[in-house]
Design a protein around this motif. Structure first.
Motif, short mmCIF file in Angstrom:
data_model
loop_
_atom_site.label_atom_id
_atom_site.label_comp_id
_atom_site.label_asym_id
_atom_site.label_seq_id
_atom_site.Cartn_x
_atom_site.Cartn_y
_atom_site.Cartn_z
N TYR A 1 50.45 13.98 56.76
CA TYR A 1 49.09 14.40 57.06
C TYR A 1 48.13 13.93 55.96
CZ TYR A 1 50.76 17.57 60.72
OH TYR A 1 51.32 18.11 61.84
N LYS A 2 46.94 13.58 56.35
CA LYS A 2 45.90 13.19 55.41
C LYS A 2 44.85 14.30 55.34
CE LYS A 2 46.46 8.20 56.14
NZ LYS A 2 45.77 6.93 56.52
N PRO A 3 44.15 14.41 54.23
CA PRO A 3 43.10 15.43 54.12
C PRO A 3 42.05 15.24 55.21
CG PRO A 3 43.58 14.45 51.99
CD PRO A 3 44.31 13.64 52.99
N ASN A 4 41.65 16.35 55.83
CA ASN A 4 40.65 16.23 56.88
C ASN A 4 39.23 16.37 56.36
OD1 ASN A 4 40.19 19.05 56.57
ND2 ASN A 4 41.89 19.49 57.94
N ASN A 5 39.08 16.68 55.07
CA ASN A 5 37.74 16.79 54.49
C ASN A 5 37.82 16.43 53.01
OD1 ASN A 5 35.21 17.66 53.46
ND2 ASN A 5 34.99 19.06 55.17
N ILE A 6 37.59 15.17 52.71
CA ILE A 6 37.71 14.70 51.33
C ILE A 6 36.62 15.31 50.45
CG2 ILE A 6 37.61 12.64 49.86
CD1 ILE A 6 38.88 11.06 52.09
N THR A 7 35.48 15.63 51.05
CA THR A 7 34.41 16.27 50.27
C THR A 7 34.88 17.59 49.68
OG1 THR A 7 32.72 15.26 51.68
CG2 THR A 7 32.07 17.16 50.36
N ASN A 8 35.60 18.37 50.48
CA ASN A 8 36.13 19.64 49.97
C ASN A 8 37.20 19.42 48.91
OD1 ASN A 8 34.47 21.23 51.53
ND2 ASN A 8 35.99 21.62 53.13
N VAL A 9 37.98 18.35 49.06
CA VAL A 9 38.99 18.04 48.05
C VAL A 9 38.32 17.76 46.70
CG1 VAL A 9 40.77 16.40 47.35
CG2 VAL A 9 40.64 17.14 49.73
N VAL A 10 37.26 16.95 46.73
CA VAL A 10 36.54 16.62 45.49
C VAL A 10 35.88 17.87 44.91
CG1 VAL A 10 34.64 15.27 44.51
CG2 VAL A 10 36.17 14.23 46.21
N LEU A 11 35.26 18.66 45.78
CA LEU A 11 34.60 19.88 45.30
C LEU A 11 35.60 20.83 44.67
CD1 LEU A 11 32.08 21.66 45.10
CD2 LEU A 11 32.57 22.48 47.42
N GLY A 12 36.75 21.00 45.32
CA GLY A 12 37.78 21.87 44.77
C GLY A 12 38.30 21.38 43.44
N THR A 13 38.46 20.07 43.31
CA THR A 13 38.94 19.50 42.06
C THR A 13 37.93 19.72 40.93
OG1 THR A 13 40.16 17.79 43.27
CG2 THR A 13 39.74 17.39 40.93
N VAL A 14 36.66 19.54 41.24
CA VAL A 14 35.62 19.78 40.23
C VAL A 14 35.66 21.23 39.74
CG1 VAL A 14 33.12 19.91 39.86
CG2 VAL A 14 34.11 17.94 41.06
N MET A 15 35.80 22.15 40.67
CA MET A 15 35.86 23.57 40.30
C MET A 15 37.10 23.88 39.47
SD MET A 15 34.54 25.22 43.91
CE MET A 15 34.61 26.91 43.31
N MET A 16 38.24 23.27 39.85
CA MET A 16 39.47 23.50 39.09
C MET A 16 39.34 22.91 37.68
SD MET A 16 42.47 22.78 41.89
CE MET A 16 43.75 23.04 40.66
N TRP A 17 38.80 21.71 37.60
CA TRP A 17 38.63 21.05 36.29
C TRP A 17 37.79 21.92 35.36
CZ3 TRP A 17 38.43 15.04 36.22
CH2 TRP A 17 38.49 14.58 34.92
N PHE A 18 36.70 22.43 35.90
CA PHE A 18 35.84 23.31 35.10
C PHE A 18 36.56 24.60 34.73
CE2 PHE A 18 32.65 26.72 34.82
CZ PHE A 18 31.86 26.22 33.79
N GLY A 19 37.24 25.19 35.72
CA GLY A 19 37.93 26.45 35.46
C GLY A 19 39.09 26.33 34.48
N TRP A 20 39.66 25.13 34.39
CA TRP A 20 40.81 24.95 33.50
C TRP A 20 40.42 25.10 32.04
CZ3 TRP A 20 44.36 23.88 37.37
CH2 TRP A 20 45.70 23.91 36.99
N PHE A 21 39.16 24.89 31.72
CA PHE A 21 38.72 25.14 30.35
C PHE A 21 38.87 26.62 30.01
CE2 PHE A 21 36.14 21.28 31.33
CZ PHE A 21 36.71 20.45 30.37
N GLY A 22 38.69 27.47 31.01
CA GLY A 22 38.90 28.90 30.80
C GLY A 22 40.36 29.23 30.61
N PHE A 23 41.22 28.55 31.38
CA PHE A 23 42.65 28.76 31.22
C PHE A 23 43.11 28.37 29.82
CE2 PHE A 23 43.38 28.84 35.91
CZ PHE A 23 44.27 29.91 35.93
N ASN A 24 42.91 27.11 29.50
CA ASN A 24 43.48 26.58 28.26
C ASN A 24 42.69 26.98 27.03
OD1 ASN A 24 45.31 25.43 29.97
ND2 ASN A 24 44.66 23.33 29.68
N GLY A 25 41.38 26.79 27.08
CA GLY A 25 40.58 27.20 25.94
C GLY A 25 40.59 28.70 25.73
N GLY A 26 40.55 29.44 26.83
CA GLY A 26 40.55 30.89 26.72
C GLY A 26 41.84 31.47 26.20
N SER A 27 42.94 30.73 26.31
CA SER A 27 44.23 31.24 25.84
C SER A 27 44.29 31.36 24.33
CB SER A 27 45.36 30.34 26.34
OG SER A 27 45.51 30.46 27.75
N ALA A 28 43.33 30.79 23.63
CA ALA A 28 43.25 30.99 22.18
C ALA A 28 42.77 32.40 21.85
CB ALA A 28 42.31 29.97 21.55
#
Length: 273
Positions: free
Chosen positions: A147-174
């Protein structure tokens, strides 16, 4: 989210971070956060215990969300809620206790996991594979034409949100605004960028075109790979983490056969990779 809130507040926080208990699991002396402000059940001298509880709620929620991503398009909400509650208590909490609690057995062995490589990614990836095998494939799923993604726009949007949120995961773990947190954030960004570019180049070599989904998949691979070492390594190592993560995960997600036999599971989001 309500299930997670109740679980972490009443059970999860104490099973994971209690000062007392066994090397395998904590105890429920402070069940429902009783006397937690008078006698904190864990060592959190830099931030309030209640704030730490909310922070760990995020980790528990995201770990379960990653695991059930493997059964997208074929899991029912009711059973999934029950599964998540039980899985978080019986799987995530003990593993997090082993890894992050000072009384945990793997912590005693010197295992280093800055922000969740074991408790979050290994546990969710292994569970995703197991539940995928148990539930079987999606209707009309074909290994040769996945299966291929049916909405690439949502894939990109989700990735952007995850990328931003990961700073909270990794940076926040200090658990502080210090150089360790800054280093973790820099490493996180470098690994994600390296993973994204590596994945895009590998797919371009085969498909002869640039792919947004490849970029997003590689970025997430880099984020996941750097997580356990984000606060321990330097920038050159972070680049290597991202390149290796993007390459290995890209190849793993494209493996649909073992020898002449089709793989007998359908992981919707390639979580196992």
């Amino acid at each position: 989210m309500q299930n997670f809130s109740q679980l972490v507040v009443f059970v999860g926080l104490l099973l994971t971070f209690s000062k007392e208990g066994t090397p395998f699991i904590g105890e429920l002396k402070y069940f429902a956060l009783r006397n937690i402000l008078v006698q904190p059940p864990m060592e959190t001298t830099r931030i309030p215990v209640m704030l730490y509880c909310i922070y760990e709620l995020m980790f528990a929620a995201v770990t379960a969300a990653i695991a059930i991503g493997a059964i997208a398009e074929r899991g029912r909400p009711g059973p999934v809620l029950v599964f998540v509650f039980i899985w978080t208590t019986l799987v995530y909490d003990p593993i997090a206790c082993w890894t992050w609690n000072k009384i945990g057995w793997s912590n005693h062995l010197g295992v280093l996991d800055f922000a969740g490589g074991i408790a979050v990614h290994i546990s969710s990836g292994s569970s995703a594979l197991a539940v995928s095998v148990y539930l079987g494939k999606r209707y009309e799923y074909d290994n040769d034409t996945p299966y291929k993604p049916n909405n690439i726009t949502n894939v990109v949007l989700g990735t952007v949100m995850m990328w931003f949120g990961w700073f909270g995961f990794n940076g926040g773990s200090a658990l502080s605004a210090n150089l360790v947190a800054v280093s973790a954030c820099i490493n996180t960004n470098l690994a994600a960028a390296a993973g994204a570019l590596t994945s895009v180049l590998l797919d371009y070599r085969i498909q002869k075109k640039w792919g947004a989904v490849s970029f997003c998949s590689g970025a997430v691979s880099g984020l996941i790979t750097i997580t356990p070492g984000s606060g321990f390594v330097g920038a050159p190592a972070a680049l290597l983490y991202g390149i290796l993560g993007g390459a290995i995960c890209n190849l793993a997600s494209n493996i649909n056969k073992l020898g002449n036999k089709d793989i007998l599971y359908d992981d919707s989001l390639a979580v196992r990779s």
